[in-house]
Scaffold this motif. Sequence first.
Motif, mmCIF file in Angstrom:
data_model
loop_
_atom_site.group_PDB
_atom_site.id
_atom_site.type_symbol
_atom_site.label_atom_id
_atom_site.label_comp_id
_atom_site.label_asym_id
_atom_site.label_seq_id
_atom_site.Cartn_x
_atom_site.Cartn_y
_atom_site.Cartn_z
ATOM 1 N N ASP A 95 42.993 43.610 30.452
ATOM 2 C CA ASP A 95 42.325 42.136 30.693
ATOM 3 C C ASP A 95 41.945 41.346 30.040
ATOM 4 O OD1 ASP A 95 43.722 43.591 32.868
ATOM 5 O OD2 ASP A 95 41.509 43.809 34.771
ATOM 6 N N ASP A 97 39.058 39.655 31.562
ATOM 7 C CA ASP A 97 37.249 39.852 31.999
ATOM 8 C C ASP A 97 36.993 40.947 31.181
ATOM 9 O OD1 ASP A 97 38.308 41.965 33.006
ATOM 10 O OD2 ASP A 97 38.555 41.182 35.448
ATOM 11 N N GLN A 99 36.533 44.046 31.921
ATOM 12 C CA GLN A 99 36.361 45.158 32.468
ATOM 13 C C GLN A 99 36.954 46.178 31.648
ATOM 14 O OE1 GLN A 99 37.747 43.645 36.526
ATOM 15 N NE2 GLN A 99 35.293 44.670 37.242
ATOM 16 N N ARG A 202 32.344 42.631 35.402
ATOM 17 C CA ARG A 202 33.331 41.736 34.760
ATOM 18 C C ARG A 202 32.353 40.774 34.248
ATOM 19 N NH1 ARG A 202 36.830 37.734 35.558
ATOM 20 N NH2 ARG A 202 39.016 38.098 36.853
HETATM 21 MG MG MG Z 1 39.333 42.467 36.410
#
Ligand code: MG
Length: 315
Positions: A95, A97, A99, A202
């Motif tokens: 991802d 972000d 995370q 995030r």
């Molecule tokens: Mg996320």
Amino acid sequence: MKSVTLIIPCFNEADVLTLLFKEIVKMTAPLREKYTFKLLFVNDGSSDATLDIIKSFAQRSEMVKYISFSRNFGKEAAMLAGMRYADTDYVGIIDADLQHSPDLIPEMLHAVDEEGYDVAAACRTDREGESRLKSFLSGTFYKVINRISEITINDNAQDFRIMKRKVVDAIVSMPESIRFSKGIFTWVGFRIKWFPHENRERAAGETKWSVKKLAKYAIDGILGFTSSPLRLPLYFGILSCLAAVVLGIYGFVRVCMPTAEFPMYALLLGAILFMSGIILCCLGILGEYLARVYTESKRRPSFVISETNIKNIKE
Ligand code: MG
Ligand code: UDP
């Protein structure tokens, strides 16, 4: 030298991309003696500066590649595009972000490159930070889908993973357009090593999932991996006919008794139940055919080969 692509689906992630890029460059630096890396950003129709930022990375570094969609097609489509155009020995998904912790990537690569696994995938250890209701709903969803479908999905599995080429080829060879990756990843099989992983906060920006999107995702998952709901009318129809028979017997017994009395309501109810039972059964039979048409129309491969020693079969 082995090659690795990291696919990064991005939808309005301008706020985090620079941070992500830095972290990935830092993480890959010590590995670059052994592997060549490509970072494949898939811009999923972002309306912020995501694409410009990706382009600026591409100018700075040769390892950056990108694909930009004409509009937002969703994360599933972004992952598929990445997998279809990645041409390396190993393909990962992470991802944008942050995370998903890039620090896990060296261990994951080790698992597929040296430990004989085909897939190294993250699975979460707890659902902290998620509302009770969301945990309950998603837990129920996986219980239902695992019970009624042909596959058993690990409900803690994340999209964060690194796969061998042959796994990616199998995934891309599944031609369905309504894609439910968790199901597809499970459906193709292969040897998988799970890495416990806690989602980090995030880094910036906000989640792109709404309740509506999650509901659609759940429905896609169930309908994509089982056609058993189509069988429900058949079961109800059979039940209804059985109830009609019981009522019929009851009516008959009453008529035969010394105080003979004909229970009109039993006859009527029995007739209604019987007729609706027949109609439901017919619907169920139609459903059975529809289920087969549906399964065939997905044109999934009938099998996936993991290894062979026959030369002209491609693994
Ligand atoms: Mg996320
Ligand atoms: N994403 C995407 N298209 C979408 C929604 C999300 O490419 O339509 C990307 C997003 O940019 C991020 C990843 O998918 O890199 C996961 O999305 P998000 O963080 O919003 O989901 P969550 O982590 O909350 O489940």
